[in-house]
Design a protein around this motif. Structure first.
Motif, short mmCIF file in Angstrom:
data_model
loop_
_atom_site.label_atom_id
_atom_site.label_comp_id
_atom_site.label_asym_id
_atom_site.label_seq_id
_atom_site.Cartn_x
_atom_site.Cartn_y
_atom_site.Cartn_z
N GLU A 111 -5.23 7.38 -9.90
CA GLU A 111 -4.46 6.83 -10.15
C GLU A 111 -4.08 6.28 -11.84
N GLU A 112 -4.92 5.29 -11.86
CA GLU A 112 -4.92 5.34 -13.56
C GLU A 112 -5.44 6.13 -14.68
N GLY A 113 -6.53 7.30 -13.89
CA GLY A 113 -6.54 7.64 -14.75
C GLY A 113 -5.71 9.50 -14.91
N LEU A 114 -5.11 9.57 -14.53
CA LEU A 114 -4.14 10.47 -13.56
C LEU A 114 -3.07 10.19 -14.76
N LYS A 115 -2.83 8.48 -15.13
CA LYS A 115 -1.81 8.28 -15.12
C LYS A 115 -1.78 7.82 -17.41
N HIS A 116 -3.71 8.16 -17.46
CA HIS A 116 -4.00 8.31 -18.70
C HIS A 116 -3.86 10.04 -19.76
N ARG A 118 -2.09 12.05 -18.10
CA ARG A 118 -0.34 12.56 -18.31
C ARG A 118 -0.15 12.05 -19.57
N HIS A 119 -0.17 10.52 -20.15
CA HIS A 119 0.14 10.04 -21.81
C HIS A 119 0.00 10.44 -22.99
N LYS A 120 -1.35 11.01 -22.99
CA LYS A 120 -1.39 11.69 -23.73
C LYS A 120 -1.04 12.73 -24.80
N HIS B 105 -5.15 1.49 -23.37
CA HIS B 105 -4.78 2.72 -22.12
C HIS B 105 -5.96 2.69 -20.94
N ILE B 106 -7.31 2.97 -21.53
CA ILE B 106 -8.46 3.30 -21.32
C ILE B 106 -8.75 1.80 -20.81
N LEU B 107 -8.78 0.99 -21.40
CA LEU B 107 -9.31 -0.52 -20.67
C LEU B 107 -9.09 -0.33 -18.97
N LYS B 108 -8.06 -0.34 -18.80
CA LYS B 108 -7.24 -0.36 -17.75
C LYS B 108 -8.21 0.64 -16.66
N LEU B 109 -8.27 1.43 -17.06
CA LEU B 109 -9.57 2.11 -16.56
C LEU B 109 -11.24 1.21 -15.84
#
Lengths: 120, 120
Positions: A111-116, A118-120, B105-109
């Motif tokens: 999920e975190e990966g997907l957020k990342h 989609r967010h960019k 945001h990469i830090l979340k990952l």
DNA sequence: GCGATAAATGAACAAATGTTCATATATGGG
DNA sequence: CCCATATATGAACATTTGTTCATTTATCGC
């Protein structure tokens, strides 16, 4: 003219205090390797698709092969890989082996990966 | 005896209904590739260490080289890689280039990854 | 300007990774 | 029991990836 290697930076330090300070709190090698391993595992399209599919429902090799349009041999090899990392687990029912997620926690990473992405 | 390829599973489906159902909600190829790319990026010990160090404070190539005990050339190549993905950004001050995280945001990952590694 | 050095880069090389192919193993149906 | 087939696997191969080495570029101090 003599050939000279670029070794300056490898022996020199600009801000020694900073290097020493951060050096003390650096990730240890073991943790780093474990981290790299789990990320590397997710760093392959085929495995991502397999894990995504299994996050929805369990699948046998055959149906994964059909779903992803990849040879059953390739699927099997990747499942072996994922099994070794305990990310998926098999359940044999006759000739058919149903695979499911063994580690739901991996979905958080997903999920975190997907957020990342989609967010960019 | 005739040699035969294992093509059964590639043409056959066990549970057609399920395959079609999940097929409709599968990740698209573009998203899958983006995901794989970001995870693959984190799937390398050197890059993990660089990103971790930069999450604490900015660094020049020289000091990263010293901190991680890796040649400045290797560091530079990896930074180029990370720059291309907009994960880090350079700030030139004279001869020295200070790198910092461009994408917090990469830090979340990262954190999720750490949780995963430590939890198992 | 000249020399020193931080950083960048291209090319060669080495290592790791993923796929394919052939074959083996295991199980259910006839 | 065979035979068909779902899955597993070893080996060969191709590709990708990361490092090293040599060289280049850019900037500072003199």
């Amino acid at each position: 003219m003599p050939k000279r290697k670029n070794i300056f930076c490898d022996t020199h330090v600009i801000d020694r205090e900073k290097v020493e300070r951060i050096s003390k709190i650096m990730l240890d090698d073991s943790t780093t390797l474990d981290l790299a391993e789990i990320f590397r595992t997710l760093g392959d399209s085929t495995r991502i698709k397999i894990l995504f599919a299994l996050s929805k429902t369990e699948f046998c090799v055959c149906d994964l092969s059909s779903l992803l349009n990849i040879s059953s041999s390739a699927i099997s090899h990747q499942l072996r890989f994922l099994r070794a990392l305990r990310l998926v687990k098999p359940a044999k029912k006759g000739r058919i082996v149903h695979y499911s997620l063994d580690d739901k926690h991996i979905l958080k990473l997903f999920e975190e990966g997907l957020k990342h992405v989609r967010h960019k």
